[in-house]
Design a protein around this motif. Structure first.
Motif, PDB file in Angstrom:
ATOM      1  N   UNK A   1      50.226  35.721  45.194  1.00 13.27           N
ATOM      2  CA  UNK A   1      50.057  34.413  44.538  1.00 13.27           C
ATOM      3  C   UNK A   1      50.216  34.567  43.026  1.00 13.27           C
ATOM      4  N   UNK A   2      49.144  34.322  42.256  1.00 13.40           N
ATOM      5  CA  UNK A   2      49.317  34.261  40.797  1.00 13.40           C
ATOM      6  C   UNK A   2      49.283  35.622  40.096  1.00 13.40           C
ATOM      7  N   UNK A   3      48.920  36.670  40.827  1.00 17.68           N
ATOM      8  CA  UNK A   3      48.912  38.009  40.207  1.00 17.68           C
ATOM      9  C   UNK A   3      47.517  38.448  39.796  1.00 17.68           C
ATOM     10  N   UNK A   4      47.397  39.719  39.476  1.00 18.34           N
ATOM     11  CA  UNK A   4      46.106  40.312  39.121  1.00 18.34           C
ATOM     12  C   UNK A   4      45.659  39.868  37.729  1.00 18.34           C
ATOM     13  N   UNK A   5      44.373  39.549  37.639  1.00 15.09           N
ATOM     14  CA  UNK A   5      43.788  39.097  36.369  1.00 15.09           C
ATOM     15  C   UNK A   5      43.868  40.210  35.319  1.00 15.09           C
ATOM     16  N   UNK A   6      44.395  39.878  34.168  1.00 19.77           N
ATOM     17  CA  UNK A   6      44.389  40.873  33.101  1.00 19.77           C
ATOM     18  C   UNK A   6      43.578  40.369  31.908  1.00 19.77           C
ATOM     19  N   UNK A   7      43.103  41.318  31.138  1.00 20.78           N
ATOM     20  CA  UNK A   7      42.391  41.001  29.908  1.00 20.78           C
ATOM     21  C   UNK A   7      42.880  41.950  28.825  1.00 20.78           C
TER      22      UNK A   7
ATOM     23  N   UNK B   1      28.995  43.394  42.139  1.00 22.83           N
ATOM     24  CA  UNK B   1      29.638  43.126  40.842  1.00 22.83           C
ATOM     25  C   UNK B   1      28.601  43.323  39.755  1.00 22.83           C
ATOM     26  N   UNK B   2      29.080  43.401  38.530  1.00 27.25           N
ATOM     27  CA  UNK B   2      28.148  43.361  37.415  1.00 27.25           C
ATOM     28  C   UNK B   2      27.746  41.905  37.216  1.00 27.25           C
ATOM     29  N   UNK B   3      26.870  41.624  36.285  1.00 29.49           N
ATOM     30  CA  UNK B   3      26.396  40.256  36.087  1.00 29.49           C
ATOM     31  C   UNK B   3      27.547  39.296  35.776  1.00 29.49           C
ATOM     32  N   UNK B   4      27.474  38.112  36.347  1.00 31.43           N
ATOM     33  CA  UNK B   4      28.476  37.088  36.078  1.00 31.43           C
ATOM     34  C   UNK B   4      28.504  36.661  34.622  1.00 31.43           C
ATOM     35  N   UNK B   5      27.415  36.942  33.902  1.00 32.24           N
ATOM     36  CA  UNK B   5      27.329  36.536  32.496  1.00 32.24           C
ATOM     37  C   UNK B   5      28.064  37.499  31.572  1.00 32.24           C
ATOM     38  N   UNK B   6      28.495  38.644  32.081  1.00 35.31           N
ATOM     39  CA  UNK B   6      29.232  39.581  31.235  1.00 35.31           C
ATOM     40  C   UNK B   6      30.635  39.020  30.952  1.00 35.31           C
ATOM     41  N   UNK B   7      31.140  39.223  29.728  1.00 35.91           N
ATOM     42  CA  UNK B   7      32.462  38.676  29.390  1.00 35.91           C
ATOM     43  C   UNK B   7      33.567  39.024  30.391  1.00 35.91           C
ATOM     44  N   UNK B   8      33.558  40.227  30.969  1.00 39.51           N
ATOM     45  CA  UNK B   8      34.608  40.582  31.941  1.00 39.51           C
ATOM     46  C   UNK B   8      34.568  39.664  33.155  1.00 39.51           C
ATOM     47  N   UNK B   9      33.343  39.310  33.578  1.00 36.38           N
ATOM     48  CA  UNK B   9      33.209  38.422  34.724  1.00 36.38           C
ATOM     49  C   UNK B   9      33.472  36.975  34.311  1.00 36.38           C
ATOM     50  N   UNK B  10      32.978  36.590  33.137  1.00 33.32           N
ATOM     51  CA  UNK B  10      33.225  35.222  32.664  1.00 33.32           C
ATOM     52  C   UNK B  10      34.717  34.946  32.595  1.00 33.32           C
ATOM     53  N   UNK B  11      35.487  35.936  32.123  1.00 30.78           N
ATOM     54  CA  UNK B  11      36.929  35.740  32.012  1.00 30.78           C
ATOM     55  C   UNK B  11      37.573  35.618  33.389  1.00 30.78           C
ATOM     56  N   UNK B  12      37.166  36.480  34.317  1.00 28.74           N
ATOM     57  CA  UNK B  12      37.748  36.408  35.662  1.00 28.74           C
ATOM     58  C   UNK B  12      37.367  35.093  36.346  1.00 28.74           C
ATOM     59  N   UNK B  13      36.098  34.722  36.266  1.00 25.20           N
ATOM     60  CA  UNK B  13      35.646  33.484  36.914  1.00 25.20           C
ATOM     61  C   UNK B  13      36.312  32.286  36.228  1.00 25.20           C
ATOM     62  N   UNK B  14      36.477  32.374  34.917  1.00 23.39           N
ATOM     63  CA  UNK B  14      37.199  31.329  34.186  1.00 23.39           C
ATOM     64  C   UNK B  14      38.639  31.203  34.673  1.00 23.39           C
ATOM     65  N   UNK B  15      39.288  32.348  34.887  1.00 20.02           N
ATOM     66  CA  UNK B  15      40.670  32.326  35.389  1.00 20.02           C
ATOM     67  C   UNK B  15      40.710  31.729  36.794  1.00 20.02           C
ATOM     68  N   UNK B  16      39.713  32.059  37.627  1.00 17.80           N
ATOM     69  CA  UNK B  16      39.656  31.484  38.981  1.00 17.80           C
ATOM     70  C   UNK B  16      39.532  29.970  38.896  1.00 17.80           C
TER      71      UNK B  16
END
Ligand code: FE
Length: 346
Positions: A255-261, A163-178
């Motif tokens: 389950x809840x569906x694919x994460x979108x941004x 993955x790219x860094x967890x600190x990148x907004x795309x990852x922060x949003x996905x991890x936040x959704x998780x």
């Protein structure tokens, strides 16, 4: 030090003059973190229809937010357009937007794709959608193993996840959704599992992850759909080769569906041309603008009745999208930041 102070004063003075001049000329000052050629055609069309000229300031998301902070109440910005709910949320909590109540925007943009609304209207609106999907190496990983984001922590994937860094907004949003779906503690356990499965330290952008999956350096990775769509629409032999080796999965369909941004925009707190700013947002929600805006970066329109007929996106097929509110995804990045710190997802 003195010189800096003087030039700051001068800049503030000049900025203060802008609203008056702007009101005379019918202009709109757009701060945009998007940088696609197709957007220019869209802005020209808006000017043609309304007579409002668009002054566009383009910079990275962080640079634009910094500029707004520095300019404060003297800012000439009317509209701020950025990418990712994590960044929209950041601008929102810093008070860089003002609420907008618009029947057009409320009827066309679903509630879960709008920002905070305390009754005075929403602080921002989404204008295009992207999904965050799993890609896998067709030769090395069985797709049955990676049907859900949770699967990235499976022991079978030891040494295979990139993955790219967890600190990148795309990852922060996905991890936040998780963390919204699983609760913070379970999400943290999941994150530790993913980090334990890393094939390499996080590095590079989404396209780098896709390419590393194609070479086999990584077995599975995460990417926003438009990076994959870009490769799918490329005529370069090396890109075609990458696409041939990589499979794509819509995660969490059962389950809840694919994460979108999203890409989104709002009216700036001190907008000197507020009426023009609202008019511009309403224009972005129109049928023709939706097609142009979303196709410019291979994204989906947010207005449900609009079909952009993008060949790469149509090839990906239909999917179930997570309907978790993007406002809560943005907010959850506080949890996400804690999770990446504790799990070492850097
Ligand atoms: Fe991107």
């Amino acid at each position: 030090m003195k010189a800096i102070f003087a030039s700051t004063l001068l800049a503030a003075g000049l900025a203060a003059l802008v609203p008056y001049a702007a009101a005379q000329e019918k202009v709109l000052n757009l701060y945009s973190a998007r940088h696609y050629d197709t957007d220019q055609a869209l802005y020209n069309d808006f000017t043609q229809r309304t007579g409002i000229k668009i002054n566009r300031i383009e910079a990275g998301d962080e640079a634009l937010l910094e500029r707004l902070r520095t300019e404060g109440r003297n800012s000439p910005a009317d509209v701020l357009m950025v990418v990712d709910a994590a960044r929209l949320w950041k601008a929102q909590i810093e008070g860089l937007f003002q609420p907008v109540k618009s029947a057009v925007l409320e009827s066309r943009i679903p509630a879960h794709l709008r920002g905070k609304d305390d009754g005075a209207g929403s602080e921002w609106f989404a204008f295009s959608k992207r999904a965050r999907v799993i890609v896998y190496n067709k030769a090395n990983v069985a797709p049955a193993l990676v049907q859900n984001y949770q699967d990235l922590a499976r022991p079978e994937l030891k040494g295979k996840v990139c993955t790219r860094s967890g600190a990148h907004p795309y990852m922060l949003s996905l991890i936040g959704a998780m963390s919204e779906h699983l609760g913070e503690q379970k999400a943290e356990e999941w994150a530790r599992g993913v980090v334990g499965n890393f094939a390499r330290r996080p590095r590079g952008g989404d396209t780098d992850q896709i390419k590393a999956v194609a070479t086999g350096e990584c077995g599975v990775a995460l990417t926003n759909t438009y990076y994959l769509a870009r490769l799918m629409r490329s005529n370069k032999p090396e890109d075609k080769d990458v696409v041939a080796k990589v499979g794509m999965i819509w995660p969490n369909q059962k389950s809840w569906g694919t994460h979108i941004n999203i890409s989104g925009a709002g009216v700036a707190k001190h907008a000197p041309n507020r009426a023009a700013a609202v008019q511009f947002l309403e224009y972005l929600a129109s049928n023709s603008a939706q097609i142009y805006f979303s196709n410019g970066n291979n994204e989906w329109p947010v207005v449900a009745s609009v079909n952009a007929r993008n060949p790469a996106l149509e090839a990906m097929g239909p999917f179930k999208a997570d309907t978790l509110s993007l406002a809560s995804v943005g907010r959850a990045q506080v949890n996400a930041t804690r999770i990446i710190d504790r799990s070492g997802w850097r």
